[in-house]
Each structure stands twice: as C-alpha cells, then as structure tokens.
Design a protein around this motif. Structure first.
Motif, PDB file in Angstrom:
ATOM      1  N   ARG A 135      -6.769   1.126   4.021  1.00  0.00           N
ATOM      2  CA  ARG A 135      -6.599  -0.072   3.210  1.00  0.00           C
ATOM      3  C   ARG A 135      -5.590   0.188   2.095  1.00  0.00           C
ATOM      4  O   ARG A 135      -5.465   1.320   1.604  1.00  0.00           O
ATOM      5  CB  ARG A 135      -7.930  -0.526   2.592  1.00  0.00           C
ATOM      6  CG  ARG A 135      -9.016  -0.804   3.616  1.00  0.00           C
ATOM      7  CD  ARG A 135     -10.270  -1.401   2.977  1.00  0.00           C
ATOM      8  NE  ARG A 135     -11.356  -1.467   3.954  1.00  0.00           N
ATOM      9  CZ  ARG A 135     -12.505  -2.099   3.764  1.00  0.00           C
ATOM     10  NH1 ARG A 135     -12.731  -2.716   2.604  1.00  0.00           N
ATOM     11  NH2 ARG A 135     -13.437  -2.106   4.701  1.00  0.00           N
ATOM     12  N   VAL A 137      -4.683  -1.673  -1.598  1.00  0.00           N
ATOM     13  CA  VAL A 137      -5.229  -2.650  -2.545  1.00  0.00           C
ATOM     14  C   VAL A 137      -4.302  -2.770  -3.749  1.00  0.00           C
ATOM     15  O   VAL A 137      -4.008  -1.771  -4.410  1.00  0.00           O
ATOM     16  CB  VAL A 137      -6.640  -2.219  -3.011  1.00  0.00           C
ATOM     17  CG1 VAL A 137      -7.203  -3.228  -4.004  1.00  0.00           C
ATOM     18  CG2 VAL A 137      -7.579  -2.036  -1.816  1.00  0.00           C
ATOM     19  N   TYR A 194      -4.939  -6.061   0.425  1.00  0.00           N
ATOM     20  CA  TYR A 194      -5.676  -6.966  -0.459  1.00  0.00           C
ATOM     21  C   TYR A 194      -4.959  -7.043  -1.803  1.00  0.00           C
ATOM     22  O   TYR A 194      -4.371  -6.060  -2.252  1.00  0.00           O
ATOM     23  CB  TYR A 194      -7.098  -6.436  -0.716  1.00  0.00           C
ATOM     24  CG  TYR A 194      -7.816  -6.014   0.548  1.00  0.00           C
ATOM     25  CD1 TYR A 194      -8.703  -6.871   1.195  1.00  0.00           C
ATOM     26  CD2 TYR A 194      -7.563  -4.762   1.112  1.00  0.00           C
ATOM     27  CE1 TYR A 194      -9.330  -6.491   2.366  1.00  0.00           C
ATOM     28  CE2 TYR A 194      -8.181  -4.376   2.295  1.00  0.00           C
ATOM     29  CZ  TYR A 194      -9.065  -5.246   2.923  1.00  0.00           C
ATOM     30  OH  TYR A 194      -9.674  -4.871   4.091  1.00  0.00           O
ATOM     31  N   LEU A 196      -5.980  -8.674  -5.876  1.00  0.00           N
ATOM     32  CA  LEU A 196      -7.195  -9.119  -6.564  1.00  0.00           C
ATOM     33  C   LEU A 196      -6.958  -9.330  -8.051  1.00  0.00           C
ATOM     34  O   LEU A 196      -6.032  -8.776  -8.651  1.00  0.00           O
ATOM     35  CB  LEU A 196      -8.309  -8.085  -6.368  1.00  0.00           C
ATOM     36  CG  LEU A 196      -8.055  -6.699  -6.989  1.00  0.00           C
ATOM     37  CD1 LEU A 196      -8.731  -6.576  -8.357  1.00  0.00           C
ATOM     38  CD2 LEU A 196      -8.540  -5.593  -6.067  1.00  0.00           C
ATOM     39  N   THR A 230     -14.334  -5.498  -8.218  1.00  0.00           N
ATOM     40  CA  THR A 230     -13.578  -6.136  -7.140  1.00  0.00           C
ATOM     41  C   THR A 230     -12.622  -5.156  -6.478  1.00  0.00           C
ATOM     42  O   THR A 230     -12.392  -5.229  -5.263  1.00  0.00           O
ATOM     43  CB  THR A 230     -12.850  -7.390  -7.664  1.00  0.00           C
ATOM     44  OG1 THR A 230     -13.810  -8.275  -8.246  1.00  0.00           O
ATOM     45  CG2 THR A 230     -12.157  -8.129  -6.530  1.00  0.00           C
ATOM     46  N   CYS A 234     -12.810  -4.477  -2.461  1.00  0.00           N
ATOM     47  CA  CYS A 234     -11.683  -4.574  -1.528  1.00  0.00           C
ATOM     48  C   CYS A 234     -11.378  -3.232  -0.858  1.00  0.00           C
ATOM     49  O   CYS A 234     -10.949  -3.193   0.292  1.00  0.00           O
ATOM     50  CB  CYS A 234     -10.444  -5.079  -2.256  1.00  0.00           C
ATOM     51  SG  CYS A 234     -10.544  -6.815  -2.764  1.00  0.00           S
ATOM     52  N   TYR A 248      -8.480 -11.882  -3.925  1.00  0.00           N
ATOM     53  CA  TYR A 248      -9.898 -11.891  -4.288  1.00  0.00           C
ATOM     54  C   TYR A 248     -10.080 -11.962  -5.801  1.00  0.00           C
ATOM     55  O   TYR A 248      -9.268 -11.446  -6.573  1.00  0.00           O
ATOM     56  CB  TYR A 248     -10.588 -10.620  -3.751  1.00  0.00           C
ATOM     57  CG  TYR A 248     -10.605 -10.583  -2.240  1.00  0.00           C
ATOM     58  CD1 TYR A 248     -11.696 -11.039  -1.516  1.00  0.00           C
ATOM     59  CD2 TYR A 248      -9.484 -10.137  -1.532  1.00  0.00           C
ATOM     60  CE1 TYR A 248     -11.696 -11.045  -0.130  1.00  0.00           C
ATOM     61  CE2 TYR A 248      -9.471 -10.148  -0.149  1.00  0.00           C
ATOM     62  CZ  TYR A 248     -10.580 -10.604   0.548  1.00  0.00           C
ATOM     63  OH  TYR A 248     -10.573 -10.623   1.926  1.00  0.00           O
ATOM     64  N   GLU A 253     -13.147 -14.147  -1.851  1.00  0.00           N
ATOM     65  CA  GLU A 253     -11.802 -14.570  -1.507  1.00  0.00           C
ATOM     66  C   GLU A 253     -11.483 -15.878  -2.210  1.00  0.00           C
ATOM     67  O   GLU A 253     -12.296 -16.796  -2.245  1.00  0.00           O
ATOM     68  CB  GLU A 253     -11.668 -14.743   0.005  1.00  0.00           C
ATOM     69  CG  GLU A 253     -10.255 -15.105   0.435  1.00  0.00           C
ATOM     70  CD  GLU A 253     -10.119 -15.305   1.925  1.00  0.00           C
ATOM     71  OE1 GLU A 253      -9.087 -15.888   2.336  1.00  0.00           O
ATOM     72  OE2 GLU A 253     -11.028 -14.898   2.677  1.00  0.00           O
TER      73      GLU A 253
END
Length: 279
Positions: A135, A137, A194, A196, A230, A234, A248, A253
């Motif tokens: 991932r 982020v 992601y 956020l 958060t 994520c 997010y 979301e």
C-alpha cells in the motif's frame, strides 16, 4: 496485536506528531518501521520512545529532506540497497505555514509536500510491487477543498500569500491527485493507494506559523494520536484492501474536491515526471 510481523513500513516525517503516533501504532503491532526524516537526533529520540512504549526495537532511520530532490534520491538508494522488502509507504511528512522556495526550485509547500513525495514514491514503487501486496498512503488534508486548481506558473515561484495556507492547500490537492493517478497506474499489481485527511491536528506541520497564532489554533485541534487513526486504517485495515485511489476522512471514504478530476491528476503526473527529471 502482532498481526503486522514480517511487514516493513516506511513512514516519512515520523519523529513527531501524527507520523510518530503512526509509527508507534505500527510498531505496537509487530511491524518493522523505517522512519525517514530530516533530523537524526529527533528521530532517534522518537525511536527510543516508541521502542520503550511498544517493546518493539525493529526500528530504523533514513535521512530525508523532501524539499531537496538529491536528498530524496539518496534516501531511496539507502532503502533499496538494504535489499529488504518494502510493503507499505506512508507519505506523512508535510510542511505548512512556511513561505519561500524549496532547494529544488518549487514553491516551498508544493516542492516539499508533493514533488519530493512524488519522486520518493516513484523510486520505491517497484520494490513495493515486488514485495506485494502493498500500500501507498498519502496524508493529505481537507484543505485540498479550498484549492481551485493548480497554477503551473505559481508552483515554480516563491509563496505569495502571507500565511502560505493557500499554497499548502494546493500541495494537499496534489497529494489527492497523486494517489488517484498512482492507483490507476498500479491496477492489478497488488499495490493499492490512498489519500486521507487526518483531522485538524496539533502537530509540528504548523511549526512555521507564528507562535501566538499557532497556540490559538492548537486549542481547537485534535491530538496526534487521534490524527494517526486514519493513516493506520488506510495502511493496514482489511476493509480497504481492495480499494485504490480513494480519499478518506475519519476512517471513512469521502468524495474529494470536484477539482480532483482524472484529467488534472493525469496532467499533474506528466508534469511531475518532467520536474523530477530536470531537478
């Protein structure tokens, strides 16, 4: 709580604030955490604090100044030279309230918050894909809703607003757009992306704001530990494992700004590739 054992996380700007609490949360669940940031002394102090509170000593430090693309390349080279897998990159480091130009020739917030982050991500993404599932982020901000777009000339000039908040908001829009386009480009690789909003947090991101104003602002802000929730969601939650490129807020979301279009994301990507080639 050891469900992250065997997973390596790189967190930028994690010697204080949201980043430190994010690193603490990961370490507390057994992850190996590499903290990338400017101050070795402050980072090693944070690492000791995290180790003492979690019992996890699998922590490391890599020097990184996102405003200086030579430093970004050196940090990425150090991370890649280790040969170890990299499962998750959390682009947490950010700057707000400071005016000027970055060492690499961009408006200070934009150069630090987006251009340096873009280059670091590009240099590490093949390793993250090879280590997958992984991932990436981006810690953005609800401030991105304030940005009306990206003035391509302005981001190559010094900050012009008194507080540099408008410039900060543009850089946070870029973080959202970056995650969107990166998610599209990484479809099918096992790596998801992601962006956020962590909440309005009393953290060192506001360190350049005049102290009187900063003290008043912090009275209305959440704690760094609350702000990390958060980011951790994520970075680790199975609930979003199949989602990518999304935004997010408060672990939910949300629809990003209407300015955050696929077309603008694609243009920003193309320009960013050119910027990091020439700088």
């Amino acid at each position: 709580m050891s469900d992250l054992q065997g997973r390596t996380f790189v967190v930028t700007g994690a010697n204080t604030g949201i980043g430190k609490e994010t690193a603490r949360g990961l370490a507390g669940r057994g992850a190996r955490v590499v903290i990338a940031g400017r101050s070795e002394d402050r980072t090693r102090a944070a690492m000791k604090e995290i180790a003492d509170s979690t019992g996890n000593t699998d922590l490391d430090y890599v020097p990184l100044d996102l405003g200086d693309l030579a430093s970004v390349r050196a940090a990425a080279a150090t991370l890649l030279a280790s040969g170890e897998p990299l499962h998750v990159l959390i682009n947490n480091a950010g700057l707000a309230g400071a005016r000027g130009m970055s060492a690499s020739g961009f408006e200070l917030a934009f150069g630090t918050n987006h251009v340096g982050t873009f280059l670091l991500t590009e240099l590490l993404r093949d390793r993250i894909v090879a280590s997958g599932p992984g991932r990436i982020v981006n810690v953005a901000s609800t401030g991105h809703f304030r940005a009306k777009g990206i003035d391509w000339d302005a981001i190559r000039q010094p900050s012009v607003t008194r507080t540099a908040f408008d410039e900060y908001c543009v850089s946070k829009l870029a973080n959202v757009l970056h995650a969107q386009e990166l998610g599209r480009r990484l479809e099918g690789t096992g790596v998801t992306t992601y962006s956020l909003h962590p909440g309005t947090i009393a953290s060192d991101v506001w360190r350049e704001v005049p102290i009187g104003l900063r003290q008043v602002m912090k009275l209305m802000m959440k704690s760094p530990a609350q702000g990390a929730r958060t980011s951790l969601y994520c970075a680790t939650s199975p609930d979003v494992a199949t989602h990518t490129g999304r935004y997010y807020d408060n672990r939910r979301e949300k629809t990003p700004s209407k300015v955050a279009t696929p077309e603008l994301a694609a243009e920003l990507w193309t320009r960013s590739e050119e910027w990091v080639k020439e700088s």
